[in-house]
Design a protein around this motif. Structure first.
Motif, PDB file in Angstrom:
ATOM      1  N   ALA A 777       0.819  -1.213   0.000  1.00  0.00           N
ATOM      2  CA  ALA A 777       0.000   0.000   0.000  1.00  0.00           C
ATOM      3  C   ALA A 777       0.855   1.266   0.000  1.00  0.00           C
ATOM      4  N   GLU A 780       1.072   2.846  -3.326  1.00  0.00           N
ATOM      5  CA  GLU A 780      -0.229   3.111  -3.958  1.00  0.00           C
ATOM      6  C   GLU A 780      -0.154   4.091  -5.137  1.00  0.00           C
ATOM      7  N   SER A 786      -4.583   0.664  -2.611  1.00  0.00           N
ATOM      8  CA  SER A 786      -4.641   1.292  -1.294  1.00  0.00           C
ATOM      9  C   SER A 786      -4.905   0.229  -0.231  1.00  0.00           C
TER      10      SER A 786
END
Length: 855
Positions: A777, A780, A786
């Motif tokens: 994440a 991202e 995410s």
């Protein structure tokens, strides 16, 4: 495609329209695409009557090489079945005749008191006005009443010898009455409009005419406008011609009815031809600069980015221009209308990107987790609506929920598309649409470019012409409703929920060698989503992919396959953001027929696209089956084996498969867009599964050579096939209760206590995966994954209970509940830990919290 009159109003191709809208069932549809009694815009001038019908696929009538309809004779051996079909056709036609007679009678009833009042001291209308408005209505009513009364006994006493052709012959011979009605129709409408404006009493009568419902209908009557009812005979004039085509199709040639029906069809078609030959010259005047009739080629709902916000538009592609409109808000009971936002003559339309970047608005894209969360909310509402509909007195609450779901689905339709479709007026402005599917963008582009191959001239519409054209759009449109659930009939198929397994095998028909690949799309929540992509097969005219994919279906009804030529030339990059530069070689679509795909065996199919044939196989696993974890006493291998058995055998804290897959993803997949979300090739995943299960010595070599999405898919499959979830069946109810706590301190204590309650192999594996997902994440901005996205992917996989837990029914009532309400909770549990500061195994075990829960 429907021509327009000299005034830009629709010259309706009657038979085409009726064939596309008319079903021979008794569901209350009256042939004009609206439910009986509901308003339809009939403001057009006299329609153009097409005497050479194009049959709709619904009626399964073949076409000859020139496109003309052919009514085939029944096959030998199918005579009995054909006669039964004939009865069904006649029964449906009779039911629609009853509706039509009731509509005519509704016009006849006010005519009589109006005539009586015309001779009194206080006339509502003059006798001349009454004769003009209701011209030939009484005659048409009597003709059809007599026909209905004669046809009814024939169907009630049905046998193979019954003849009805003579009744249709008589009906056809009286079509001259319709000729008189058609000639007077425009005058009747204008007179009725003037009388409504001049007389309040007549206005009330004309706006709410009561129409009797069918005898067997629960509804005693419906309300309609006089304008709408006056259109019914025009709508009806070709109905007998339509039914004659189908009756002939199901009547043996040696049956006494066959020559009678043929003669009735000949009379009907001659009548329609004569109407066109004698049509008023003013109605055949030119409507485009080239002197051709303007026709509607394509229309649909698209999302336009206007003034930096998303707006839903209905876009109409005509033979010479593209028109963008929005539906105007109107009072209840009034005709819906369109307002033109802009139009571009096709002669001035281009897809070239302008150098001025300010001319193209920026695209605001919502985080994917917000889209996924909205899908789950809609799924929850769907389940609640179904429950309320079954509950006594639950209809009112169901309606409130339906309204809420409509708002959420409309939001989803606006926010989900991200693929830009830019068009430009070479003399002015640029416009940006967002589509969810490359397939859809290619369709619009191809349709426009095909029309542009003709010698088009730029056209400028006056404000009056534009207004007339826009007002005609309501009747011309082929896409009637925004694609949300509340616009569908309850009886309409809800689509498939579960997993579709697709093997893209091979393709043939390419003219020359190229670098080729395919993508797969399915519809979901009213729009199409790209779900999978094959590897590029280089420099070949006969690619052999043989790649299997597992695609999640959410109410899906169609599978699309697009075939691309890969472009490796960096100089060919398009300036538009997110534009796919690869060339679409072909595209096709198949309907996901539940009967076909739900069999346990693979179903072979071929999609033909622009001379290219793509061969593929598919089978479907329902959501009920895909949710089941299989109890296992298996000791060998790693897949489907209890995690403590694997770690004990390996003398490890975390299974080798988990450690190796995580290491490989972090080494070369952490920057991959959609890692853990994009499907890997199923055959690659199965190969890796076998290698881990048999402890193949060259597993590390396989991992280094394998596509990274296949490795990510293997890790997900391992957790999915555990005989019980990583976070255990025993603790599942407590996790569901803990995540629902509103007090932050209580939630913290509970959620940490639950982790400490896990067996050590489960806890160590979970914490290892947790830290890995956090590292994913962190990237991202590059990989578009995410914490929310990762929670959505892994939450159900790590928490979904096994079959034995489901059977208890303590927290799970049915598969659909699991996939809606419980899925949201499962995602929230994982998300809680993903958003939590780092959790140490040693720290967890050391801390003793004064909090307990029954686990």
């Amino acid at each position: 495609m429907e021509p327009l009159s000299a005034h830009g109003l629709p010259r309706l191709s009657w038979i085409d329209t009726l064939y596309s809208n008319f079903n021979y069932n008794t569901d209350g549809y009256d042939g004009d695409g609206a439910e009986d009694g509901k308003s339809q815009d009939s403001s057009e001038t006299l329609p153009y009557i097409d005497e050479s019908p194009t049959m709709s696929p619904q009626l399964c009538v073949s076409q000859g090489p020139d496109g003309e309809a052919v009514s085939p004779s029944p096959l030998e051996g199918d005579v009995e079945k054909g006669l039964e079909m004939k009865k069904l056709v006649l029964s449906g036609f009779l039911a629609s005749e009853e509706i039509y007679i009731n509509q005519l009678e509704a016009l006849v009833l006010p005519m009589r008191p109006l005539k009586a009042a015309a001779t009194s001291s206080q006339p509502v209308l003059t006798m001349q006005q009454i004769e003009t408005i209701f011209y030939k209505i009484q005659d048409i009513f009597e003709i059809h009443k007599e026909f209905y009364d004669a046809l009814l006994p024939s169907i009630q006493r049905w046998d193979e010898k019954v003849t009805v052709g003579h009744l249709f012959q008589k009906l056809a011979s009286q079509l001259g009455i319709y000729k008189a009605f058609v000639d007077n129709y425009k005058n009747a409408l204008e007179t009725a409009e003037k009388c409504s404006q001049a007389n309040n009493y007549f206005q009330k009568i004309s706006e709410t005419v009561s129409v009797k419902g069918p005898k067997d209908s629960k509804d005693s009557s419906t309300k309609s406008s006089m304008e709408n009812l006056l259109y019914k005979p025009i709508d009806r004039v070709t109905r007998s011609t339509l039914v004659l085509h189908d009756l002939l199709k199901h009547t043996p040639k040696d049956h006494p009815d066959f020559p009678l029906l043929q003669d009735a069809l000949r009379i009907s078609q001659n009548f329609l031809s004569s109407i066109n030959e004698e049509i008023d010259p003013r109605r055949t005047a030119v409507t485009t600069p080239k002197g051709e009739a303007r026709q509607l080629v394509k229309d649909g709902f698209l999302v336009e980015v206007s003034e930096s916000s998303r707006k839903l538009r209905h876009v109409f592609l005509f033979t010479d221009l593209l028109l963008c409109a929005k539906m105007k808000k109107t009072a209840v009971g009034r005709h819906q209308q369109y307002e033109c936002k802009w139009y571009i003559p096709l002669a001035d339309l281009t897809f070239q990107t302008l150098d001025d970047s300010d001319s193209c608005p920026s695209i605001q894209v919502l985080p994917e987790h917000e889209i996924e969360e909205m899908k789950m909310k809609i799924s929850v509402l769907k389940n609640e609506i179904q429950k309320e509909k079954k509950a006594p007195k639950g209809q009112s609450r169901a309606e409130r929920l339906r309204k809420k779901m409509n708002e959420q689905e409309s939001w989803l339709l606006l926010q989900s598309p991200t693929i830009p479709f830019r068009i430009h007026n070479k003399h002015g402005k640029s416009y940006l649409f967002l589509l969810s599917s490359d397939y859809e963008r290619a369709e619009w582009k191809e349709s426009i470019q095909k029309l542009q191959k003709k010698d088009l001239q730029a056209c400028v519409l006056s404000s009056v012409e534009l207004q007339v054209l826009t007002s005609s759009c309501f009747k011309l449109r082929t896409v009637h409703n925004i694609p949300v659930t509340t616009n569908k009939d309850d009886e309409e198929t809800p689509g498939l929920y579960g997993f579709l397994h697709v093997i893209v095998r091979s393709a043939t028909g390419f003219q020359e060698s190229a670098n080729l690949y395919c993508t797969l799309e399915v519809d979901s929540f009213g729009y199409f989503v790209s779900k999978a992509k094959t590897r590029v097969f280089r420099d070949t005219a006969e690619p052999q992919w043989n790649e299997e994919f597992e695609i999640e279906l959410e109410g899906s009804q169609y599978l699309r396959i697009l075939c691309y030529e890969k472009c490796f030339d960096k100089s060919m990059l398009n300036k538009d953001d997110n534009e796919i530069v690869d060339k679409i070689m072909g595209k096709g679509q198949v309907q996901l027929d539940p009967q076909t795909v739900q069999s346990k065996n693979w179903h072979m199919d071929v999609i033909e696209m622009n001379g290219i044939k793509v061969e593929f196989s598919m089978k479907f696993t329902s959501r009920d089956l895909s949710l089941k974890r299989t109890p296992s006493k298996k000791q060998s291998g790693v897949f489907g084996v209890k995690i403590n058995v694997v770690t004990k055998r390996e003398r490890s804290k975390v299974p080798y498969i988990v450690r190796q897959c995580i290491e490989e993803v972090e080494k070369r997949g952490i920057d991959e867009v959609g890692i853990y979300r994009i499907s890997g090739v199923a055959t690659d995943i199965q190969a890796l599964k076998l290698a881990f299960d048999t402890n193949t010595k060259d597993i590390l070599v396989m991992l280094s050579d394998m596509d990274i999405n296949a490795i990510a898919g293997t890790l997900k499959l391992y957790f999915r096939e555990l005989p019980e979830p990583l976070l255990t069946d025993r603790l599942y109810p407590a996790f569901m209760e803990g995540i629902a706590l509103s007090d932050p301190a209580a939630k913290e204590n509970c959620m940490m206590h639950l982790l400490r309650s896990l067996p050590d192999p489960n806890l160590m594996t979970f914490l290892t995966l947790l830290e890995h997902l956090k590292r994913v994440a962190e990237k991202e901005p590059v990989n578009k994954m995410s914490l929310h996205n990762l929670g959505t992917v892994f939450g159900p996989t790590l928490l979904r209970p096994s079959e034995s837990e489901s059977a208890k029914g303590q927290h799970i009532t049915c598969a659909s509940d699991i996939w809606s309400h419980d899925v949201m909770a499962q995602v929230q549990v994982l998300l809680y830990y993903l958003q939590h500061p780092p959790i140490s195994f040693a720290e967890l075990k050391r801390n003793t919290l004064y909090f307990s829960t029954d686990v």
